[in-house]
Design an enzyme around this catalytic site. Structure first.
Site, short mmCIF file in Angstrom:
data_model
loop_
_atom_site.label_atom_id
_atom_site.label_comp_id
_atom_site.label_asym_id
_atom_site.label_seq_id
_atom_site.Cartn_x
_atom_site.Cartn_y
_atom_site.Cartn_z
N LYS A 11 0.56 -1.31 0.04
CA LYS A 11 -0.06 0.14 0.13
C LYS A 11 0.78 1.12 -0.16
O LYS A 11 1.95 1.19 0.52
CB LYS A 11 -0.87 0.11 1.22
CG LYS A 11 -1.97 1.12 1.16
CD LYS A 11 -2.88 0.84 2.42
CE LYS A 11 -4.04 2.03 2.34
NZ LYS A 11 -4.95 1.74 3.52
N SER A 63 -9.96 1.70 2.65
CA SER A 63 -8.98 2.52 2.00
C SER A 63 -7.92 1.59 1.21
O SER A 63 -7.14 2.11 0.26
CB SER A 63 -8.11 3.50 2.55
OG SER A 63 -7.38 3.00 3.77
N SER A 73 -10.34 -0.81 7.03
CA SER A 73 -9.95 -0.37 5.35
C SER A 73 -9.28 -1.80 4.78
O SER A 73 -8.96 -1.51 3.77
CB SER A 73 -8.99 0.76 5.50
OG SER A 73 -9.85 2.01 5.53
#
Length: 509
Positions: free
Chosen positions: A86, A161, A185
């Site tokens: 990420k 996210s 998330s």
């Protein structure tokens, strides 16, 4: 897509090379980014990924010639396995932007602890993945790089996210992915994309080198195709870190390296709780409710005791979460001021104007919204009424959940009230977007582990859904502190009995 264990067996035998694996991912990325509807899971592939894969292949070949393959993989259990990262987790010498304009051009000077441990275990960072800006969102639509699409149906969101990492794994572009979550998330995009997503016990995975959103809630999580793949990577990354005072050792970590499925006798001793508050939610999609009932029946058929419990404090979870998370976000993001790193907008009008111009131009609308609300909550006039109340509610949730686990082994509930929704459907309705976290935030507040398990897909004619609109549905298995091995062992039984549950119409290779 093979499991990590199956792939390692192929690497040992020479049937596969790490170079092949990485090259396939890069080629898929390059082809996809020029397509009509690009997935947009990876923002970029790291330039040295192929070089690292070649080095891994050299190590494997040398060990094969010396008859020391088992010894090599004992010391490097993930050797040659590529993974997705990420865009808020530091990799030395690589760009890190949190999908925000304000960090444009920033290069991480060191590895996050989780990256360091994976690299030492032989895993290969493949590239950085898209996310909601500063991890604030539930759909990966709040990104300076544009939205990430769902690989099952590219008209739909991938969740957020950590939507980029989830989409990359679901599309078979990486064996596993790292995400972060503050209120769901990792689990939410895992549910939307039909893969497994683990939020571990708070502190089990170090936050050193991870850009902070809400420090008392943030946690690195893992996204993968199977519970055993998550267990294998968790075993490598977990443990106390000198650089993170909140880090903790994971008891019985050795059980993760060779995950064993739960036995029938174990199920007979299992007590599962179903919170009444979640069952009564009027906004729950009918297909989510139907899949949840199927999972509940599966546990009962296995011999587990499944009971509905009353936890009124859960009704206050999402309000408490957003008060705490947004307050901490306002504090954490104050460091992005155009002085030390990242973008700078300087009109030579003094420091105050530099701050205003840099932050106004650098942050997107959702980040600004959360900073404003957080600062409002922390203002002298309201801090006693809201922030302190949010903290007291959080303490009550921790007490009530801990008390529940004195009687029960597991909390069972949907990951999200709805399946994935269409791109643009909720992006202009912040409240509706926030309610996507309705079933996940209590886990972060209680600091317990939870796994989103792909358990079915939408098919209801009541919602006028066509076959092409069928989307995965995830159900949460949540347990007491440090129960990761137990949760994953239970989920492994589900996986063995329901292979491909999240992918009736999706990618299979």
């Amino acid at each position: 897509m093979y499991t990590i264990d199956e792939t390692i067996a192929s690497l040992k035998s020479g049937a596969l090379t790490s170079h092949d694996l990485v090259k396939k991912s890069i080629d898929t990325f390059e082809k996809d980014k020029n397509s009509e509807l690009p997935l947009n899971a990876f923002i970029e592939m790291y330039s040295d990924a192929l070089e690292l894969s070649d080095a891994a292949d050299t190590e494997i070949q040398k060990a094969r010639e010396q008859g020391k393959l088992d010894e090599l993989f004992a010391s490097k259990p993930l050797l040659g396995i590529p993974f997705a990262n990420k865009d808020n987790i530091s990799v030395r010498g690589k760009h890190l932007t949190c999908a925000s304009k304000i960090l444009e051009g920033y290069v991480a000077p060191y590895n996050a602890t989780v990256i360091d441990r994976l690299v030492k275990a032989g895993a290969i960072p493949l590239g950085r993945c898209n996310q909601d800006e500063f991890a604030m969102g539930s759909s990966t639509e709040y990104s300076v790089y544009g939205p990430t699409r769902n690989p099952i149906n590219r008209d739909y969101v991938s969740g957020g996210s950590s939507g980029g990492s989830s989409a990359a794994v679901a599309a078979n572009q990486a064996f596993f992915g790292l995400g972060t979550e503050t209120g769901g998330s990792v689990r939410l995009p895992a549910s939307y994309c039909g893969v497994y997503g683990l939020k571990p016990t708070y502190g089990v995975l170090s936050r050193w080198g991870v850009v902070a959103y809400g420090s008392s809630l943030d946690q690195v999580g893992i996204i993968a195709h199977t519970p055993s793949d998550i267990a294998k990577t968790l075993a490598v990354m977990s443990g106390v870190d000198f650089y993170d005072d909140t880090s903790q050792d994971l008891p019985f970590r050795e059980n993760l390296s060779n995950l064993k499925a739960y036995s029938q006798a174990d199920f007979a001793k299992l007590k599962v709780s179903v919170p009444k508050q979640f069952l009564e939610n009027k906004g729950m999609d009918c297909d989510v409710a139907a899949v949840f009932e199927e999972v509940r029946a599966w546990f009962a058929k296995k011999g587990a005791v499944v009971e509905v419990v009353d936890l009124p404090i859960l009704d206050a979870a999402i309000a408490s979460y957003y008060v705490i998370a947004l307050s901490e976000a306002a504090s954490n993001l104050s460091r992005f001021d155009g002085i030390r790193y990242g973008a700078r907008k300087d009109n030579n009008a003094g420091y105050d104007q530099l701050y205003v111009d840099t932050r106004s131009e650098g942050f997107g609308p959702e980040v600004k919204r959360r900073i404003i609300i957080g600062n409002y909550v922390l203002s002298e006039q309201f801090s006693g009424q809201t922030y302190k109340k949010g903290m007291s509610v959080r303490a009550a949730i921790q007490r009530e959940v801990a008390k529940l686990f004195e009687t029960y082994d597991l909390i069972l509930c949907p990951t999200c009230p709805t399946p994935s929704f269409k791109l643009g459907q909720k992006v202009d309705d912040p409240l509706e977007m926030y309610l996507s976290d309705l079933f996940t935030t209590f886990v972060n507040l209680a600091r317990i582990p939870s796994l989103s398990v792909p358990c079915g897909y939408t098919h209801s004619k009541e919602q006028n859904r066509t076959d092409s609109e069928s989307m995965p549905i995830g159900i949460q298995f949540a347990g007491p502190l440090f129960s990761e091995a137990k949760i994953l062992s239970i989920a492994q039984v589900w996986e063995e009995e329901h292979k491909g549950c999240g992918f009736p119409l999706g990618l299979t290779e």
